[in-house]
Design an enzyme around this catalytic site. Sequence first.
Site, PDB file in Angstrom:
ATOM      1  N   LYS A  40     -22.439  -5.066   5.300  1.00  0.00           N
ATOM      2  CA  LYS A  40     -21.443  -5.877   4.576  1.00  0.00           C
ATOM      3  C   LYS A  40     -20.062  -5.662   5.202  1.00  0.00           C
ATOM      4  CE  LYS A  40     -20.943  -2.132   1.203  1.00  0.00           C
ATOM      5  NZ  LYS A  40     -21.309  -1.663  -0.139  1.00  0.00           N
ATOM      6  N   TYR A 263      12.687  -1.744  10.656  1.00  0.00           N
ATOM      7  CA  TYR A 263      13.208  -2.420   9.470  1.00  0.00           C
ATOM      8  C   TYR A 263      13.880  -1.420   8.531  1.00  0.00           C
ATOM      9  CZ  TYR A 263      10.742  -6.797  10.434  1.00  0.00           C
ATOM     10  OH  TYR A 263      10.317  -7.969  10.981  1.00  0.00           O
TER      11      TYR A 263
END
Length: 368
Positions: A40, A263
């Site tokens: 999965k 940032y």
Amino acid sequence: MISSGHRPTVAMINLGNIKDNLDQIRRQLPSRTQIWAVVKANAYGHGAIQVAQFLQGDVSGFCVSNIDEALELRMAGIDLPLLVMGVIPAEAVRLAIAHDIEVTLASQEWLDHLLTKVGEARGLKVHLKLDTGMGRIGFRDKMSLTKSLKSLLTAGMVFQGVFTHFASADEQEEIFFQEQVECFQELLTALPQRPKVIHASNSAAAIWHREALFDAVRLGDVLYGLNPSGDILKVPFPLKPALTLSSSLIHVKEVPAGSCVGYGGSYRTTQTEWIGTIPIGYADGLLRNMQGFHLLIAGHLCEIVGRVSMDQITVRLDKAYPLGTPVTLIGQERQHQLTVQDWANYRQTINYEVVCLLSDRIARHYVQ
Ligand SMILES: *Cc1c(COP(=O)(O)O)cnc(C)c1O
């Protein structure tokens, strides 16, 4: 999304290591125990098609979480049994029948909806899911279980399997695990007939609880060379991590003391420093909470300084390095090793989450 194949940022997947992990665990299991590989979430980020194609001669089937993941494997030519472990929309049952995909039946309500709204489900292969303590999906009592079994058989469906899922097989404390085993065994006694396959164990249960193996085990994490308990329990055989992640320096500069990096200017140099830039960021799954983590550059551990951006990170180098200098983010370099578990520990999460979050933008290369 197409992966960014022209960047130096690459995840290398060693399929041979996955096979070796499979062989290691098989040696610990009785020969009659079937192994289903759990692929999965794109095989926990390792590539579902590639992993399934490589393992298809060595496992009894594959487990996925939804119908689309199963269809992807069928389209890729995988013809082993496929089990969808989650609840699929009843409307998708015709796809499951058409592509011989085995599905999970977890409630009478779902079955009622299927039989009244969708109609024909003849030939659908179902695994009854029992909730023995996970508290997620599944039948919890004998009455509803036997009622659903009766109606599925009446409707011409195939009673393929019964399964449950353990909530704490990776923990030192065993009482809750044992209670789940007993609950499962008790619910099984209500079944008037045996299905083809009874299964319960995930990686952790298969490694540390050989008393609860039943007919088949569903292995995910351990196949990829990861310890399902993190650092808590020891795996009694050598695991080979299947994934390494590397990149290279695309920019190197010297900045004076007092310079801001990233940032928000969240990092300020305290002296003249060499700052390197690497083309990976939170959009690749190197999340913002990795600021401060150390990466390997030419054998040296270098700290991620400044905020992690969407596409780039900045590291403090111990000296000037040429452009193109290799960077190891997960893997071995000289005497140092950086593991998926190191990432998980730093982020206070589990190794599963780290590999699943490596995004499709990272190119995957395969070696056998
Ligand atoms: C994901 C999953 C597994 C595999 O778990 P691992 O710990 O990765 O081995 C097994 N069973 C179910 C129901 C799952 O959802």
